[in-house]
Design a protein around this motif. Structure first.
Motif, PDB file in Angstrom:
ATOM      1  N   ALA A  49       0.836  -1.205   0.000  1.00 34.79           N
ATOM      2  CA  ALA A  49       0.000   0.000   0.000  1.00 34.79           C
ATOM      3  C   ALA A  49       0.869   1.252   0.000  1.00 34.79           C
ATOM      4  CB  ALA A  49      -0.929  -0.013   1.209  1.00 34.79           C
ATOM      5  N   TYR A  50       1.986   1.211   0.723  1.00 34.95           N
ATOM      6  CA  TYR A  50       2.882   2.366   0.724  1.00 34.95           C
ATOM      7  C   TYR A  50       3.684   2.459  -0.570  1.00 34.95           C
ATOM      8  CZ  TYR A  50       1.557   4.416   5.012  1.00 34.95           C
ATOM      9  OH  TYR A  50       0.809   5.086   5.944  1.00 34.95           O
ATOM     10  N   GLY A  51       3.890   1.334  -1.231  1.00 37.10           N
ATOM     11  CA  GLY A  51       4.458   1.406  -2.575  1.00 37.10           C
ATOM     12  C   GLY A  51       3.558   2.207  -3.489  1.00 37.10           C
ATOM     13  N   LEU A  52       2.258   2.010  -3.362  1.00 34.09           N
ATOM     14  CA  LEU A  52       1.316   2.767  -4.184  1.00 34.09           C
ATOM     15  C   LEU A  52       1.241   4.229  -3.735  1.00 34.09           C
ATOM     16  CD1 LEU A  52      -1.809   1.570  -5.837  1.00 34.09           C
ATOM     17  CD2 LEU A  52      -2.056   3.610  -4.459  1.00 34.09           C
ATOM     18  N   LYS A  53       1.363   4.478  -2.429  1.00 36.10           N
ATOM     19  CA  LYS A  53       1.379   5.865  -1.972  1.00 36.10           C
ATOM     20  C   LYS A  53       2.530   6.630  -2.611  1.00 36.10           C
ATOM     21  CE  LYS A  53       3.493   7.706   1.444  1.00 36.10           C
ATOM     22  NZ  LYS A  53       4.049   8.167   2.743  1.00 36.10           N
ATOM     23  N   TRP A  54       3.673   5.967  -2.743  1.00 31.75           N
ATOM     24  CA  TRP A  54       4.817   6.639  -3.340  1.00 31.75           C
ATOM     25  C   TRP A  54       4.632   6.864  -4.835  1.00 31.75           C
ATOM     26  CZ3 TRP A  54       8.807   9.375  -1.580  1.00 31.75           C
ATOM     27  CH2 TRP A  54       8.994   9.384  -0.195  1.00 31.75           C
ATOM     28  N   VAL A  55       3.845   6.032  -5.496  1.00 32.15           N
ATOM     29  CA  VAL A  55       3.474   6.325  -6.881  1.00 32.15           C
ATOM     30  C   VAL A  55       2.693   7.640  -6.923  1.00 32.15           C
ATOM     31  CG1 VAL A  55       2.153   5.563  -8.887  1.00 32.15           C
ATOM     32  CG2 VAL A  55       3.479   3.903  -7.572  1.00 32.15           C
ATOM     33  N   CYS A  56       1.796   7.826  -5.972  1.00 30.21           N
ATOM     34  CA  CYS A  56       1.048   9.088  -5.893  1.00 30.21           C
ATOM     35  C   CYS A  56       1.991  10.270  -5.703  1.00 30.21           C
ATOM     36  CB  CYS A  56       0.039   9.040  -4.739  1.00 30.21           C
ATOM     37  SG  CYS A  56      -1.304   7.857  -4.931  1.00 30.21           S
ATOM     38  N   ILE A  57       2.981  10.098  -4.836  1.00 31.51           N
ATOM     39  CA  ILE A  57       3.937  11.179  -4.586  1.00 31.51           C
ATOM     40  C   ILE A  57       4.710  11.511  -5.859  1.00 31.51           C
ATOM     41  CG2 ILE A  57       6.030  11.782  -3.304  1.00 31.51           C
ATOM     42  CD1 ILE A  57       4.888  10.171  -0.955  1.00 31.51           C
ATOM     43  N   MET A  58       5.065  10.496  -6.626  1.00 34.97           N
ATOM     44  CA  MET A  58       5.764  10.747  -7.885  1.00 34.97           C
ATOM     45  C   MET A  58       4.933  11.595  -8.839  1.00 34.97           C
ATOM     46  SD  MET A  58       7.260   6.947  -8.637  1.00 34.97           S
ATOM     47  CE  MET A  58       7.880   5.943  -7.292  1.00 34.97           C
ATOM     48  N   LEU A  59       3.621  11.493  -8.746  1.00 37.68           N
ATOM     49  CA  LEU A  59       2.727  12.220  -9.650  1.00 37.68           C
ATOM     50  C   LEU A  59       2.294  13.572  -9.097  1.00 37.68           C
ATOM     51  CD1 LEU A  59       0.525   9.211 -10.819  1.00 37.68           C
ATOM     52  CD2 LEU A  59       2.280  10.400 -12.155  1.00 37.68           C
TER      53      LEU A  59
END
Length: 332
Positions: free
Chosen positions: A282-292
């Motif tokens: 889930a935090y891997g996906l949160k970091w995708v959000c941060i990248m965007l």
């Protein structure tokens, strides 16, 4: 104060407040800041650093306050010296003065670096320092329940799904990535996170903790940039450490770091290990959000303040990183 000028008179005021007798001779901009502007202060004595913090009415986070409180706690309550020493702060101008830390970024994270990072977290959370820790504010996006973890990530996903800047370069490609890949991936992951509102243990967290915020000199690591620090769930600290993309840590080192941190905090149980493992994707996906974040107006303004690189280049780079991270998340 106009932070982009970093006027030398502000450095002079901060040096006087810190009790330093000499005056700054010049300021030299340091590279690498993603959210703020950092300058090396040349003087008669050892160089110092002045940090100009980004501030925006659309982003209420007190970056200066968080970093200052954390560093005072680390120096005074914990006796740590592998962080910059806080010397003086001027909230009105969003600036602070710190000791200069020599060194360079590590090329790749090794097991010894990960062990040092785990010891650093343990040193921040000694029983002797607990009283000072309780006075620290919650970290940025702190989570004290599983429900809070799910809500925090869902909020980031929703913000990207509903508030992408249509004028951003590559906005259409970003929208397609968000709606066709990011949102469905979150829906799949969210089903595995039972939103339990029961309170979780907390620790003092450097937040945004990783080797992208560290320098090494003569084999010694110094950790930097604590503008999001405070009290938080240790599972979030552990997951962020392995999900931040700027200087990745081998996933093979995850169990040893997880166990070392949990042991230092007195939380080395099957239950707490399993909670970290469940939150990791889930935090891997949160970091995708941060990248965007580059495709959001307020976040792009912060990057403009700190970096100055043209937005089109930043958008293209972050879009590529986000797509690759989603590929890895899918494979995992």
């Amino acid at each position: 104060m106009r932070a982009e000028a970093a006027p030398i008179e502000v450095a002079s005021r901060l040096m006087r407040e810190a009790g330093l007798a000499d005056a700054p001779r010049a300021l030299a901009r340091l590279a690498g800041g993603r959210n703020n502007r950092v300058y090396r202060v040349e003087r008669e004595g050892p160089p110092l650093v002045i940090k100009c913090y980004h501030h925006d009415a659309r982003d209420p986070r007190d970056r200066l306050g968080a970093e200052w409180a954390f560093l005072r706690y680390a120096w005074d309550a914990c006796g740590l010296r592998d962080v910059p020493q806080p010397l003086a702060a001027e909230p009105a101008s969003h600036t602070a003065l710190y000791t200069f830390v020599p060194g360079g970024r590590i090329a790749a994270a090794e097991a010894r670096h990960v062990e040092t990072a785990a010891r650093f977290v343990g040193a921040l959370n000694t029983i002797a320092a607990r009283g000072g820790a309780e006075r620290l504010a919650p970290a940025s996006e702190a989570c004290f329940s599983l429900a809070a973890h799910a809500e925090t990530i869902a909020r980031r996903v929703t913000r990207l799904a509903t508030r992408l800047d249509p004028s951003a370069p590559y906005a259409e490609a970003a929208a397609a990535l968000v709606h066709e890949r990011l949102v469905p991936a979150w829906h799949r992951l969210a089903h595995g996170l039972a939103p339990d509102p029961a309170p979780l243990p907390w620790c003092v967290s450097p937040s945004d903790f990783g080797f992208h915020n560290a320098l090494e000199s003569d084999g010694r690591l110094t950790f930097l940039d604590f503008e999001y620090a405070g009290r938080d769930d240790p599972a979030k600290l552990i997951c962020d450490f392995f999900c931040q993309p700027e200087l990745p840590v081998q996933r093979a080192l995850y169990p040893s770091f997880r166990d070392a941190v949990l042991t230092a905090l007195g939380l080395d149980t099957t239950q707490h290990r399993a909670r970290c493992d469940a939150l990791l994707p889930a935090y891997g996906l949160k970091w995708v959000c941060i990248m965007l974040n580059e495709f959001l107006v307020a976040d792009a303004a912060r990057r403009d303040f700190a970096e100055g690189q043209d937005r089109a280049s930043r958008c293209a780079m972050q879009l590529g990183k986000a797509g690759a991270a989603l590929d890895r998340l899918h494979d995992t």
